[in-house]
Scaffold this active site. Sequence first.
Site, PDB file in Angstrom:
ATOM      1  N   GLU A  68       0.820  -1.218   0.000  1.00  0.00           N
ATOM      2  CA  GLU A  68       0.000   0.000   0.000  1.00  0.00           C
ATOM      3  C   GLU A  68       0.848   1.260   0.000  1.00  0.00           C
ATOM      4  OE1 GLU A  68      -4.361  -0.985   1.957  1.00  0.00           O
ATOM      5  OE2 GLU A  68      -2.994   0.259   3.096  1.00  0.00           O
TER       6      GLU A  68
ATOM      7  N   HIS B 231       8.741 -26.887  -1.022  1.00  0.00           N
ATOM      8  CA  HIS B 231       8.131 -28.043  -1.678  1.00  0.00           C
ATOM      9  C   HIS B 231       6.989 -27.625  -2.592  1.00  0.00           C
ATOM     10  CE1 HIS B 231      10.394 -30.909   0.900  1.00  0.00           C
ATOM     11  NE2 HIS B 231      10.452 -29.826   1.663  1.00  0.00           N
TER      12      HIS B 231
ATOM     13  N   LYS C  11     -14.107  -0.203  -3.740  1.00  0.00           N
ATOM     14  CA  LYS C  11     -15.186   0.142  -2.796  1.00  0.00           C
ATOM     15  C   LYS C  11     -16.316   0.877  -3.520  1.00  0.00           C
ATOM     16  CE  LYS C  11     -12.275   0.714   1.274  1.00  0.00           C
ATOM     17  NZ  LYS C  11     -11.750   1.668   2.246  1.00  0.00           N
TER      18      LYS C  11
HETATM   19  O1  PA5 Z   1      -4.085   0.795   5.993  1.00  0.00           O
HETATM   20  C1  PA5 Z   1      -5.195   1.234   5.811  1.00  0.00           C
HETATM   21  O2  PA5 Z   1      -5.442   2.442   5.817  1.00  0.00           O
HETATM   22  C2  PA5 Z   1      -6.359   0.296   5.610  1.00  0.00           C
HETATM   23  O3  PA5 Z   1      -5.945  -1.041   5.605  1.00  0.00           O
HETATM   24  C3  PA5 Z   1      -7.385   0.497   6.725  1.00  0.00           C
HETATM   25  O4  PA5 Z   1      -6.774   0.263   7.968  1.00  0.00           O
HETATM   26  C4  PA5 Z   1      -8.588  -0.417   6.550  1.00  0.00           C
HETATM   27  O5  PA5 Z   1      -9.153  -0.210   5.296  1.00  0.00           O
HETATM   28  C5  PA5 Z   1      -9.613  -0.160   7.625  1.00  0.00           C
HETATM   29  O6  PA5 Z   1     -10.046   1.171   7.559  1.00  0.00           O
HETATM   30  P1  PA5 Z   1     -10.895   1.795   8.735  1.00  0.00           P
HETATM   31  O7  PA5 Z   1     -10.013   1.886   9.930  1.00  0.00           O
HETATM   32  O8  PA5 Z   1     -11.348   3.138   8.282  1.00  0.00           O
HETATM   33  O9  PA5 Z   1     -12.053   0.847   8.989  1.00  0.00           O
END
Ligand code: PA5
Length: 424
Positions: A266, A287, A401
């Site tokens: 990310e 393996h 989303k």
């Molecule tokens: O790293 C990130 O920002 C995401 O993985 C969020 O933590 C995840 O989408 C959860 O988001 P939220 O805390 O708004 O529910």
Amino acid sequence: MSLSKALEAFDTLTTRKGRGNDYLGWLDLPTDNNRPEQDAMKKIAAEWKLKAQVVVVIGIGGTYLGSKTALEALLHPFANELALNQGPKILFAGQNLSQDYMAELMDLLEEKEYAAIVISKSGTTTEPAIAFRIIKNHLETKYGKEEAATRVIAVTDKSRGALKEVASKEGYRTFVIPDDVGGRYSVLTPVGLLPMAVAGVNIDSMIQGAAKMREICMERSGNNIAIQYAALRNLLYGKGKTIEILVNFNPKLQYFAEWWKQLFGESEGKEGKGIFPASVNFTSDLHSMGQYIQEGERIMFETVLDVKHPAREYSVGNDPADVDGLNFLAGMEVEQVNKKARAGTKLAHIDGGVPNILLEAERLDAFNLGALFYFFEFACGVSAYMLGINPFDQPGVEDYKQNMFALLGKPGYEELAEKLKERL
Ligand code: PA5
């Protein structure tokens, strides 16, 4: 060249002048040392130890992977079967949309005394929001509204968002996700620490380990291991090694790799750039994936995360019949065999054209895990700045989303829904 570039990126990170610099709160978490907050977490752990056999942690991505990683790495995997009294069993929900998973979890919760930690900064992330809706309802039916409210803790924004609103309305106890810490950098906030504390992990030691690593990472020097790691990755990327495989030889680190993949994936995977983070668990995956790594496309390098000292001792026994021919190993610790497997694999993969970076931790405990979390967070910040991108946003996560909301018929998404339906 890569080292001087890494030092420049280090400056960008530590002078806090780079892109995304409003999300640098994680840099100081280990030294902020919020004692009252840590004490409050331990108090909840003590309270729930008496009344919950299970604690369900509801979250996804950054609100799930850190605590899952720590529990897998640090707890006895058969604690339940052995009735070891480490604290309630921690289970997870909201990390997927599987109906079967949810139904099977509810089968268990029907039978057990339980409590829940719901974690979401926005409060609107679909997966945990659905899971929380189901669990809240179940808790209220099982215990009544008043008792249910004592069995839910919300970890969320200090003032905004749907979860904050529900928590205020229902009177839940809350912990805050700091504004300046993004999900994948939040393991050392209550997001990660509260589930760990409830499970019996020594969170003080984890924070101390992170603080120790912070000292190391903050040194502006070519000897700084975080700078070296970032520089090496960048160098290899420049040579066409576009996949990094995080390798472990200890199944307790399997989820560490999942946390690491989110961190780097990310943070770096944007603007058409970034090393693709992958992982394998050796020797199991030798393996299955070993063949490809040895002889497939030459586009990868390995980073081996090695734990030098196992926590326990276990040796290979002697067998007078020796039908399997293993008596030459009799009396040798299993870890010695594992070490030779590590050495042999490293040489074979280097011979096969797969560069190998070695990172060593002394042992797998809370202190060292805290240090590892901080090390990779820091190195990731440096590495992403070397690519010239913002390490702290994740614009690409929104696309699926939007489509999902449109296809589900969420009000406000009608136009997009029409366009998408034409393509399906
Ligand atoms: O790293 C990130 O920002 C995401 O993985 C969020 O933590 C995840 O989408 C959860 O988001 P939220 O805390 O708004 O529910």
